[in-house]
Design a protein around this motif. Structure first.
Motif, mmCIF file in Angstrom:
data_model
loop_
_atom_site.group_PDB
_atom_site.id
_atom_site.type_symbol
_atom_site.label_atom_id
_atom_site.label_comp_id
_atom_site.label_asym_id
_atom_site.label_seq_id
_atom_site.Cartn_x
_atom_site.Cartn_y
_atom_site.Cartn_z
ATOM 1 N N GLU A 33 4.654 -14.594 -7.351
ATOM 2 C CA GLU A 33 3.334 -14.339 -7.913
ATOM 3 C C GLU A 33 3.322 -13.199 -8.931
ATOM 4 O O GLU A 33 2.291 -12.865 -9.502
ATOM 5 C CB GLU A 33 2.363 -14.010 -6.774
ATOM 6 C CG GLU A 33 2.233 -15.149 -5.770
ATOM 7 C CD GLU A 33 1.516 -14.709 -4.493
ATOM 8 O OE1 GLU A 33 1.544 -15.471 -3.517
ATOM 9 O OE2 GLU A 33 0.949 -13.609 -4.492
ATOM 10 N N LYS A 34 4.509 -12.594 -9.128
ATOM 11 C CA LYS A 34 4.665 -11.507 -10.102
ATOM 12 C C LYS A 34 3.636 -10.400 -9.868
ATOM 13 O O LYS A 34 2.866 -10.024 -10.749
ATOM 14 C CB LYS A 34 4.564 -12.049 -11.520
ATOM 15 C CG LYS A 34 5.678 -13.027 -11.865
ATOM 16 C CD LYS A 34 5.582 -13.527 -13.297
ATOM 17 C CE LYS A 34 6.721 -14.476 -13.624
ATOM 18 N NZ LYS A 34 6.645 -14.981 -15.015
ATOM 19 N N ARG A 35 3.652 -9.888 -8.650
ATOM 20 C CA ARG A 35 2.726 -8.815 -8.285
ATOM 21 C C ARG A 35 3.454 -7.792 -7.436
ATOM 22 O O ARG A 35 4.576 -8.012 -6.986
ATOM 23 C CB ARG A 35 1.547 -9.388 -7.484
ATOM 24 C CG ARG A 35 1.973 -10.082 -6.192
ATOM 25 C CD ARG A 35 0.795 -10.448 -5.321
ATOM 26 N NE ARG A 35 1.178 -11.218 -4.151
ATOM 27 C CZ ARG A 35 1.662 -10.699 -3.036
ATOM 28 N NH1 ARG A 35 1.849 -9.371 -2.948
ATOM 29 N NH2 ARG A 35 1.978 -11.462 -2.009
ATOM 30 N N ASN A 36 2.806 -6.648 -7.238
ATOM 31 C CA ASN A 36 3.361 -5.626 -6.360
ATOM 32 C C ASN A 36 3.165 -6.017 -4.901
ATOM 33 O O ASN A 36 2.332 -6.885 -4.572
ATOM 34 C CB ASN A 36 2.687 -4.273 -6.604
ATOM 35 C CG ASN A 36 3.044 -3.701 -7.964
ATOM 36 O OD1 ASN A 36 4.136 -3.940 -8.482
ATOM 37 N ND2 ASN A 36 2.113 -2.956 -8.551
ATOM 38 N N LEU A 37 3.875 -5.373 -4.011
ATOM 39 C CA LEU A 37 3.761 -5.633 -2.588
ATOM 40 C C LEU A 37 2.440 -5.069 -2.059
ATOM 41 O O LEU A 37 1.981 -4.022 -2.506
ATOM 42 C CB LEU A 37 4.912 -4.979 -1.805
ATOM 43 C CG LEU A 37 6.235 -5.749 -1.721
ATOM 44 C CD1 LEU A 37 6.899 -5.850 -3.092
ATOM 45 C CD2 LEU A 37 7.182 -5.100 -0.713
ATOM 46 N N THR A 38 1.840 -5.790 -1.123
ATOM 47 C CA THR A 38 0.682 -5.246 -0.423
ATOM 48 C C THR A 38 1.152 -4.151 0.524
ATOM 49 O O THR A 38 2.350 -3.964 0.732
ATOM 50 C CB THR A 38 -0.023 -6.344 0.381
ATOM 51 O OG1 THR A 38 0.869 -6.806 1.411
ATOM 52 C CG2 THR A 38 -0.415 -7.507 -0.511
ATOM 53 N N ASP A 39 0.195 -3.418 1.105
ATOM 54 C CA ASP A 39 0.558 -2.347 2.049
ATOM 55 C C ASP A 39 1.342 -2.891 3.232
ATOM 56 O O ASP A 39 2.340 -2.306 3.665
ATOM 57 C CB ASP A 39 -0.704 -1.631 2.538
ATOM 58 C CG ASP A 39 -1.340 -0.791 1.436
ATOM 59 O OD1 ASP A 39 -2.510 -0.394 1.607
ATOM 60 O OD2 ASP A 39 -0.673 -0.538 0.411
ATOM 61 N N ASP A 40 0.887 -4.037 3.785
ATOM 62 C CA ASP A 40 1.599 -4.629 4.926
ATOM 63 C C ASP A 40 2.988 -5.080 4.512
ATOM 64 O O ASP A 40 3.966 -4.895 5.258
ATOM 65 C CB ASP A 40 0.811 -5.818 5.480
ATOM 66 C CG ASP A 40 -0.451 -5.364 6.217
ATOM 67 O OD1 ASP A 40 -0.526 -4.173 6.561
ATOM 68 O OD2 ASP A 40 -1.349 -6.199 6.426
ATOM 69 N N GLU A 41 3.088 -5.681 3.322
ATOM 70 C CA GLU A 41 4.408 -6.123 2.857
ATOM 71 C C GLU A 41 5.331 -4.941 2.615
ATOM 72 O O GLU A 41 6.519 -4.980 2.924
ATOM 73 C CB GLU A 41 4.254 -6.944 1.574
ATOM 74 C CG GLU A 41 3.623 -8.322 1.806
ATOM 75 C CD GLU A 41 3.262 -9.011 0.496
ATOM 76 O OE1 GLU A 41 3.117 -8.310 -0.532
ATOM 77 O OE2 GLU A 41 3.115 -10.255 0.491
ATOM 78 N N GLN A 42 4.778 -3.841 2.060
ATOM 79 C CA GLN A 42 5.602 -2.655 1.813
ATOM 80 C C GLN A 42 6.102 -2.051 3.123
ATOM 81 O O GLN A 42 7.262 -1.633 3.225
ATOM 82 C CB GLN A 42 4.782 -1.611 1.055
ATOM 83 C CG GLN A 42 5.571 -0.363 0.660
ATOM 84 C CD GLN A 42 6.678 -0.673 -0.336
ATOM 85 O OE1 GLN A 42 6.428 -1.275 -1.372
ATOM 86 N NE2 GLN A 42 7.893 -0.275 -0.020
ATOM 87 N N SER A 43 5.215 -2.030 4.133
ATOM 88 C CA SER A 43 5.610 -1.494 5.430
ATOM 89 C C SER A 43 6.719 -2.332 6.054
ATOM 90 O O SER A 43 7.710 -1.806 6.572
ATOM 91 C CB SER A 43 4.403 -1.438 6.367
ATOM 92 O OG SER A 43 4.774 -0.982 7.635
#
Length: 459
Positions: A33-43
């Protein structure tokens, strides 16, 4: 042993590959999706990445052990070839007998005494005692390999306690060192009295480019380091020589277990409360998040918001979530007996499927995991001081990201000495171990709630 270690290495590599697959799965959607990680994904990404790093350390240690044994095997084979070539000894011949297991040299309740053999080998040159101690060292080394523990940092000669004692040490340690067992663990490196880790003092930077073809932001990162000194935690016991030589009762079980239990307590206190440069316990970390709860008539409801403040300060300062709460058993008991305005308990068992409760209880225990508070597991530890504050009657609540705190620990060892007590026909037994604590890597990953609101509760 080589075959066993190679199998372990293969298992570790497979585990690492599985973690890498999980890590790639986390990144799949953001990349597509060419986006940054969400908070949950980053964790989740950070957890998988840390797990891979830890697995790489295990793999490196296993490879080093395999290389040592392979080198030893090559030397042994060459020596056997030379003996066979020059007729000094026949080449080894397979007997057709394989030893799959043997009883431990020093068993709990067994007839041989580790302390007695230690004394007789060191002071009387008893060859049988030396042989038993040598076999014990080999058995302990094999056992520790299987437990993923280590005898790194000076293990030599007949210094390593029996395998049963190592097992009891772990058991006793888990009962008596709650906070120490909940932080990140690493084996203590050999040949050093200080463990220094690099860290960024200031980072790089980016900024919007003013106009095209103009210089972009250029900020150099600066580095520093944080150090942890190796501490020695030791104890001794004077024993009558008659007890070692004549008593039908082996004192190993009583003395070693008691020394190990007290070591566990002292190490836990070291992790919690020590206050010396490069040896700071969690409560004395410079720059931690200090939350003050001042109240002449404290209530659980008011204390609840202070714990929440400690949690949000870790979110804000560390930019990663805390994962554990530590408190004294009396503080958790205060939570569990508190009632709302309708006389209903604010903390009830999780099995009751509670609604609108302040916290949820698990098992009722004196030490260890007891329940959850604001979504975080709560551990009670009686080694948290209760004599703090101006009135020497306060305890503190610790909120922390425990993986940011590293405890480096060796394996306990013991020795005997006759000379210092020869005039009274006694033997001095000495028990010791080395440990180093990195609690100040990320000060903002620790919040400590303190103040008059945490004086001794009334029930």
């Amino acid at each position: 042993m080589l075959a066993f270690l190679r199998t372990q290495l293969q298992e570790l590599l497979e585990q690492r590959a599985a973690l890498k697959t999980d890590l790639d799965a986390v990144l799949e959607a953001p990349q597509t999706e060419k986006r940054n990680l969400t908070d949950d994904e980053q964790s989740t990404f950070d957890e998988k990445r840390d797990a891979i790093k830890a697995k790489d350390i295990e793999i490196a240690a296993k490879q080093e052990r395999i290389a040592e044994l392979e080198e030893s095997e090559v030397r042994d084979n060459k020596a056997a070839e030379l003996r066979a070539k020059f007729g000094q000894a026949p080449a080894p011949v397979a007997s057709g007998v394989t030893v799959t297991s043997e009883p431990e040299t020093y068993r709990k309740g067994g007839r041989t005494s580790y302390f007695r053999d230690l004394y007789r080998s060191q002071h009387m040159g008893d060859r049988n005692a030396m042989d038993r101690l040598r076999r014990n060292d080999e058995q302990v080394a094999d056992g520790l390999e299987k437990r993923a523990l280590t005898t790194t940092d000076g293990s030599a000669g007949e210094f390593v306690p029996p395998l049963w004692m190592i097992d009891d040490y772990v058991t006793l340690a888990r009962a008596g060192r709650v906070v120490a067992d909940q932080v990140q663990h690493q084996p203590l490196p050999a040949g050093t009295d200080t463990i220094s880790l690099p860290r960024l003092a200031s980072g790089t930077a980016v900024a919007e480019q003013a106009t095209q073809n103009t210089a972009v932001q250029n900020t150099d990162a600066t580095a520093s380091s944080v150090s942890a000194s190796v501490a020695t935690i030791a104890g001794q016991q004077v024993v009558p020589l008659q007890l070692l030589e004549q008593s039908p009762i082996n004192m190993d079980t009583i003395l070693l277990a008691d020394l190990a239990a007290d070591y566990s307590t002292k190490l836990d206190a070291f992790v919690i409360s020590n206050n010396a440069a490069n040896k700071r316990g969690i409560l004395n970390v410079t720059g931690l998040n200090a939350v003050t709860y001042t109240d002449a008539t404290p209530t659980v409801g008011e204390a609840y918001s202070k714990v929440g403040d400690g949690i949000q300060q870790i979110h804000t300062g560390r930019l990663l979530p805390p994962d554990k709460i530590f408190m004294h058993p009396r503080r958790w008991a205060w939570y569990t007996v508190s009632l709302d305005t309708a006389g209903r308990p604010l903390v009830v068992p999780a099995a009751n499927m509670p609604q609108n409760v302040l916290a949820a209880m698990s098992d009722v225990v004196s030490e260890g995991f007891v329940g959850t508070l604001q979504g975080l597991p709560v551990y009670v530890d009686p080694n948290i001081p209760t004599n703090l504050g101006a009135g020497t009657n306060e305890d503190k609540v610790i909120v922390a990201r425990s993986s940011d705190i590293i405890l480096f620990e060796g394996t306990p060892r013991s020795e005997t000495f006759r000379e210092s007590k020869a005039d009274q026909l006694s033997v001095l037994l000495r028990f010791y171990n080395y440990a180093a604590l990195h609690s100040e890597r990320y000060p903002k990953s620790i919040s400590v709630v303190s103040g008059t609101g945490l004086i001794a509760p009334t029930f």
